[in-house]
Design a protein around this motif. Structure first.
Motif, PDB file in Angstrom:
ATOM      1  N   MET A  78       0.821  -1.205   0.000  1.00 28.63           N
ATOM      2  CA  MET A  78       0.000   0.000   0.000  1.00 28.63           C
ATOM      3  C   MET A  78       0.858   1.259   0.000  1.00 28.63           C
ATOM      4  SD  MET A  78      -2.822   1.229   2.790  1.00 28.63           S
ATOM      5  CE  MET A  78      -3.679   2.798   2.565  1.00 28.63           C
ATOM      6  N   THR A  79       0.374   2.273  -0.701  1.00 31.32           N
ATOM      7  CA  THR A  79       0.857   3.639  -0.545  1.00 31.32           C
ATOM      8  C   THR A  79      -0.316   4.486  -0.057  1.00 31.32           C
ATOM      9  OG1 THR A  79       0.428   4.000  -2.908  1.00 31.32           O
ATOM     10  CG2 THR A  79       2.710   3.526  -2.260  1.00 31.32           C
ATOM     11  N   ILE A  80       0.006   5.680   0.427  1.00 29.19           N
ATOM     12  CA  ILE A  80      -1.050   6.535   0.968  1.00 29.19           C
ATOM     13  C   ILE A  80      -0.741   7.998   0.665  1.00 29.19           C
ATOM     14  CG2 ILE A  80      -0.007   6.881   3.264  1.00 29.19           C
ATOM     15  CD1 ILE A  80      -2.901   6.416   4.402  1.00 29.19           C
ATOM     16  N   LYS A  81      -1.777   8.777   0.525  1.00 31.05           N
ATOM     17  CA  LYS A  81      -1.657  10.211   0.220  1.00 31.05           C
ATOM     18  C   LYS A  81      -0.747  10.911   1.230  1.00 31.05           C
ATOM     19  CE  LYS A  81      -4.777  14.062  -0.960  1.00 31.05           C
ATOM     20  NZ  LYS A  81      -6.207  14.424  -1.089  1.00 31.05           N
ATOM     21  N   LYS A 123       4.412   6.990   0.289  1.00 32.92           N
ATOM     22  CA  LYS A 123       3.418   8.060   0.223  1.00 32.92           C
ATOM     23  C   LYS A 123       3.399   8.654  -1.180  1.00 32.92           C
ATOM     24  CE  LYS A 123       2.574  10.396   4.074  1.00 32.92           C
ATOM     25  NZ  LYS A 123       2.730  11.398   5.165  1.00 32.92           N
ATOM     26  N   THR A 124       2.246   9.220  -1.555  1.00 36.95           N
ATOM     27  CA  THR A 124       2.045   9.723  -2.910  1.00 36.95           C
ATOM     28  C   THR A 124       1.803  11.237  -2.933  1.00 36.95           C
ATOM     29  OG1 THR A 124      -0.271   9.007  -2.714  1.00 36.95           O
ATOM     30  CG2 THR A 124       1.254   7.548  -3.897  1.00 36.95           C
ATOM     31  N   SER A 157      -5.671  14.082  -4.868  1.00 39.96           N
ATOM     32  CA  SER A 157      -5.077  12.756  -4.681  1.00 39.96           C
ATOM     33  C   SER A 157      -4.472  12.265  -5.994  1.00 39.96           C
ATOM     34  CB  SER A 157      -6.141  11.767  -4.167  1.00 39.96           C
ATOM     35  OG  SER A 157      -6.772  12.238  -3.005  1.00 39.96           O
ATOM     36  N   SER A 160      -1.962   9.452  -5.834  1.00 38.71           N
ATOM     37  CA  SER A 160      -2.695   8.221  -5.532  1.00 38.71           C
ATOM     38  C   SER A 160      -3.256   7.607  -6.804  1.00 38.71           C
ATOM     39  CB  SER A 160      -3.851   8.529  -4.564  1.00 38.71           C
ATOM     40  OG  SER A 160      -3.398   9.155  -3.396  1.00 38.71           O
ATOM     41  N   LEU A 164      -1.940   4.037  -8.680  1.00 33.40           N
ATOM     42  CA  LEU A 164      -2.840   2.903  -8.926  1.00 33.40           C
ATOM     43  C   LEU A 164      -2.923   2.570 -10.408  1.00 33.40           C
ATOM     44  CD1 LEU A 164      -5.859   3.521  -6.521  1.00 33.40           C
ATOM     45  CD2 LEU A 164      -4.341   1.540  -6.516  1.00 33.40           C
ATOM     46  N   THR A 169       1.161   0.237  -6.856  1.00 29.21           N
ATOM     47  CA  THR A 169       0.693  -0.080  -5.516  1.00 29.21           C
ATOM     48  C   THR A 169      -0.552  -0.945  -5.599  1.00 29.21           C
ATOM     49  OG1 THR A 169       0.090   0.877  -3.355  1.00 29.21           O
ATOM     50  CG2 THR A 169      -0.745   2.001  -5.317  1.00 29.21           C
ATOM     51  N   GLU A 172      -4.646   2.190  -2.244  1.00 28.65           N
ATOM     52  CA  GLU A 172      -4.334   3.561  -1.857  1.00 28.65           C
ATOM     53  C   GLU A 172      -5.446   4.115  -0.990  1.00 28.65           C
ATOM     54  OE1 GLU A 172      -3.083   6.655  -1.827  1.00 28.65           O
ATOM     55  OE2 GLU A 172      -1.106   6.373  -2.709  1.00 28.65           O
TER      56      GLU A 172
END
Length: 202
Positions: A78-81, A123-124, A157, A160, A164, A169, A172
């Protein structure tokens, strides 16, 4: 290994892990390789903790092998904002005034995703203060649309959506007040959802 594996849904990826069709570390390394290959042109993923992620993936593999109860997203990379706090990662909202700010604790959404079993590795990107339908800021630079590098992935985002769409990732989490998830999802050709107000716990 299926060629479409990086583009499968998080549910499909978690099922593959549970059925032992792929290991958690193997899956993580697949995405990390794609980040290494494709992210330089996209600039969607702007911060990573590869060593920490690999440690978590190895622990996730041990849990599978031991037959432990697994979370619904066990082993899914996973990545996240960038705007969400992740302990040890920068949280700047793209504002140069906060370029040296490093989070000490995890945001609630991060805690819940980790509890569900994800392997969070990065993180994105976002626009300045999450306030635009593109994703450029003076700290991390510009994120490009994976379908056409001359175009924007949207915002806020945008990193993100681009991550994707490019298969960088497995899942997200973004944020959305005025289409900040829905706009990049549309621009990048992926599925994005803003839950109805009050349906998802804060």
């Amino acid at each position: 290994m299926p060629l479409d594996l990086p583009f499968q849904t998080a549910k499909q990826l978690a099922a593959a892990v549970r059925k032992r069709k792929i290991g958690c570390l193997e899956l993580l390394d697949l995405y990390l390789k794609r980040v290494e290959t494709y992210n330089p042109e996209l600039n969607a993923v702007i911060a990573t903790d590869i060593e920490g992620a690999r440690k978590r993936a190895k622990a996730a593999d041990r849990a599978v092998k031991a037959g432990k109860k697994l979370g619904p997203l066990h082993g899914v990379p996973m990545t996240i904002k960038e705007s969400f706090d992740v302990a040890g990662f920068p949280t700047t909202w793209g504002d140069p005034a906060f370029k040296d700010t490093v989070a000490e604790t995890n945001a609630l959404v991060v805690e819940r995703m980790l509890a569900a079993g994800v392997t969070l590795f990065g993180k994105t990107n976002v626009p300045l203060n999450l306030a635009d339908w593109q994703s450029y800021n003076a700290i991390y630079g510009q994120t490009n649309n994976p379908w056409d590098l001359s175009r924007t992935p949207g915002g806020s985002s945008g990193g993100s959506g681009a991550a994707l769409a490019a298969g960088l990732t497995g899942i997200e989490a973004g944020s959305d007040i005025g289409a900040s998830i829905r706009n990049p999802a549309h621009y990048c050709g992926v599925w994005g959802h803003k839950p109805t107000w009050g349906v998802v716990c804060p």
